[in-house]
Design a protein around this motif. Sequence first.
Motif, PDB file in Angstrom:
ATOM      1  N   THR A 151      -2.774  17.989  -1.908  1.00  0.00           N
ATOM      2  CA  THR A 151      -3.948  18.160  -2.873  1.00  0.00           C
ATOM      3  C   THR A 151      -5.251  17.060  -2.602  1.00  0.00           C
ATOM      4  N   ASP A 152      -6.109  16.954  -3.753  1.00  0.00           N
ATOM      5  CA  ASP A 152      -7.419  16.280  -2.737  1.00  0.00           C
ATOM      6  C   ASP A 152      -7.072  14.564  -3.470  1.00  0.00           C
ATOM      7  N   ASP A 153      -5.584  14.576  -3.480  1.00  0.00           N
ATOM      8  CA  ASP A 153      -5.347  12.892  -3.959  1.00  0.00           C
ATOM      9  C   ASP A 153      -4.187  12.759  -2.998  1.00  0.00           C
ATOM     10  N   SER A 154      -4.335  14.258  -1.340  1.00  0.00           N
ATOM     11  CA  SER A 154      -2.519  13.236  -0.598  1.00  0.00           C
ATOM     12  C   SER A 154      -3.250  12.610   0.218  1.00  0.00           C
ATOM     13  N   LEU A 210       1.002  -1.416   0.323  1.00  0.00           N
ATOM     14  CA  LEU A 210       0.127   0.070  -0.495  1.00  0.00           C
ATOM     15  C   LEU A 210       0.459   0.938   0.872  1.00  0.00           C
ATOM     16  N   VAL A 211       0.383   2.407  -1.052  1.00  0.00           N
ATOM     17  CA  VAL A 211       1.432   3.403  -1.018  1.00  0.00           C
ATOM     18  C   VAL A 211       0.412   4.358  -0.856  1.00  0.00           C
ATOM     19  N   ALA A 212       0.052   5.347   0.509  1.00  0.00           N
ATOM     20  CA  ALA A 212      -0.241   6.409   0.949  1.00  0.00           C
ATOM     21  C   ALA A 212       0.094   7.611   0.804  1.00  0.00           C
ATOM     22  N   GLY A 213      -0.632   8.653   0.173  1.00  0.00           N
ATOM     23  CA  GLY A 213      -0.575   9.960   0.174  1.00  0.00           C
ATOM     24  C   GLY A 213       0.916  10.409  -1.127  1.00  0.00           C
ATOM     25  N   PRO A 214       0.919   9.643  -2.146  1.00  0.00           N
ATOM     26  CA  PRO A 214       1.928   9.824  -2.986  1.00  0.00           C
ATOM     27  C   PRO A 214       2.360  11.288  -3.390  1.00  0.00           C
ATOM     28  N   GLY A 234      -7.925  17.814   5.418  1.00  0.00           N
ATOM     29  CA  GLY A 234      -8.755  19.459   4.843  1.00  0.00           C
ATOM     30  C   GLY A 234      -7.268  20.520   4.515  1.00  0.00           C
ATOM     31  N   VAL A 235      -6.619  20.323   4.689  1.00  0.00           N
ATOM     32  CA  VAL A 235      -5.514  21.382   4.463  1.00  0.00           C
ATOM     33  C   VAL A 235      -5.043  20.726   2.885  1.00  0.00           C
ATOM     34  N   ARG A 236      -4.856  21.984   2.499  1.00  0.00           N
ATOM     35  CA  ARG A 236      -4.759  22.364   1.292  1.00  0.00           C
ATOM     36  C   ARG A 236      -3.684  23.273   0.921  1.00  0.00           C
ATOM     37  N   GLY A 237      -2.628  22.924  -0.279  1.00  0.00           N
ATOM     38  CA  GLY A 237      -1.277  24.059  -0.359  1.00  0.00           C
ATOM     39  C   GLY A 237      -0.499  23.548  -0.883  1.00  0.00           C
ATOM     40  N   PHE A 293      -7.807   8.627   3.229  1.00  0.00           N
ATOM     41  CA  PHE A 293      -8.209   8.991   4.734  1.00  0.00           C
ATOM     42  C   PHE A 293      -9.389  10.363   4.958  1.00  0.00           C
ATOM     43  N   THR A 294      -9.509  10.156   6.214  1.00  0.00           N
ATOM     44  CA  THR A 294     -10.466  11.544   6.968  1.00  0.00           C
ATOM     45  C   THR A 294     -10.486  11.965   7.660  1.00  0.00           C
ATOM     46  N   ALA A 295     -11.046  13.250   8.025  1.00  0.00           N
ATOM     47  CA  ALA A 295      -9.916  13.485   9.995  1.00  0.00           C
ATOM     48  C   ALA A 295     -10.456  12.700  10.896  1.00  0.00           C
ATOM     49  N   ARG A 296     -11.731  12.085  10.732  1.00  0.00           N
ATOM     50  CA  ARG A 296     -12.264  11.182  11.374  1.00  0.00           C
ATOM     51  C   ARG A 296     -11.031   9.935  11.674  1.00  0.00           C
TER      52      ARG A 296
END
Length: 364
Positions: free
Chosen positions: A234-237, A162-166, A217-220, A188-191
């Motif tokens: 990003t939304d993919d992170s 498994l690769v998380a957050g490419p 939810g942090v983006r930038g 993944f979500t905040a929960r």
Amino acid sequence: MTRLIVAAGGGGDAVAAAMLHAALYGGESQAVILTYAWDRLLIDPLPGPRRACDFTGLEHLTPAVWAVPAQALPIAPAGSTLPRLASELPHTFVLLDPCQGVEGLTHQLDDLVSHLGPESIDLLDVGGDILARGDEPTLKSPLADALALAACSRVRAPVRLLVAGPGLDGELLPKDVADVLGPVVHTFTARDVDAISSALEWHPSEATGMLAAAAGGVRGTCEIRDAGLPVALTDDSPTVYEVDLDNAVSRNQLARAVMATTHLDEAEAHSRQVCGYSEIDYERNKALRLKKQQPTKLAPATIWAQLDQFETEARARGITHTTFRRITEALNLNGSQRDDLRQLLVNSRPEQYDVPLWRIPNAT
């Protein structure tokens, strides 16, 4: 029912493994998380990974495998985050010791699998450098992941990679690994982050910190490490992908090169040949530089002036967030002062704390 999760790069991947377990298997019993005691120089002043003999208070799980309980202690001057993780997270942390190369790691894995009979085995990497070919100019720390990948490919049981957050490790861009990523396993979500919230307050991992922030939810664009690398959030992170294990081994030249190694020195030699360097050499050289570094007092008035200048320059580079490791090094502070610096900043300007990142404010 036992779930076995191998943290490919150690450190932050072990924290991410706890979040993964909560997200995928949350209603079940605790996980067994295999991880290196390899906390780099922010926590451990000694280069390279720690061995079982570098700790007191470890517990034998099998003749070849040691668990790191909360009461374990690294023997000075060594340092390790594992005992504290064991005290705060409801999982069993098991030491991966690469001293005997991939042969030794494979033996440890086989021994543990035989002992536990796990329901599943996941190999988790945050960022995706486990998928590196080895010649990428931005690659900085391929050895730990390559060793874990090689060992997992040899273990006598099915392993899911498994690769998380490419891209979150700042070593490869998402586009560098997009062609090998398989189906989405989870986003993944905040929960999900709630499961590791206590560890995020102090653990120095930048990649897992950004993974958690993105899940919240942090983006930038986040600036990391001493080199000030920009990483897009990003939304993919916060996404976790499955990757075919055999394809990853075929792609990873270093993993194939170290496949039959019996000593860490041998694996390092292969890294120098395949990648042109060894990350442990980098740690050795940096440790020597840090020894010569004169300790700097954490003077708030000086810190605020330096921080304001850093934020102004970061904002001009298009940076929206940074890590406390990056700030510590940018302000020429010692890694041991990172937590004190974080407390000073968060207590004074809590509105800039996008847990666990520091937000660069807009110009006023």
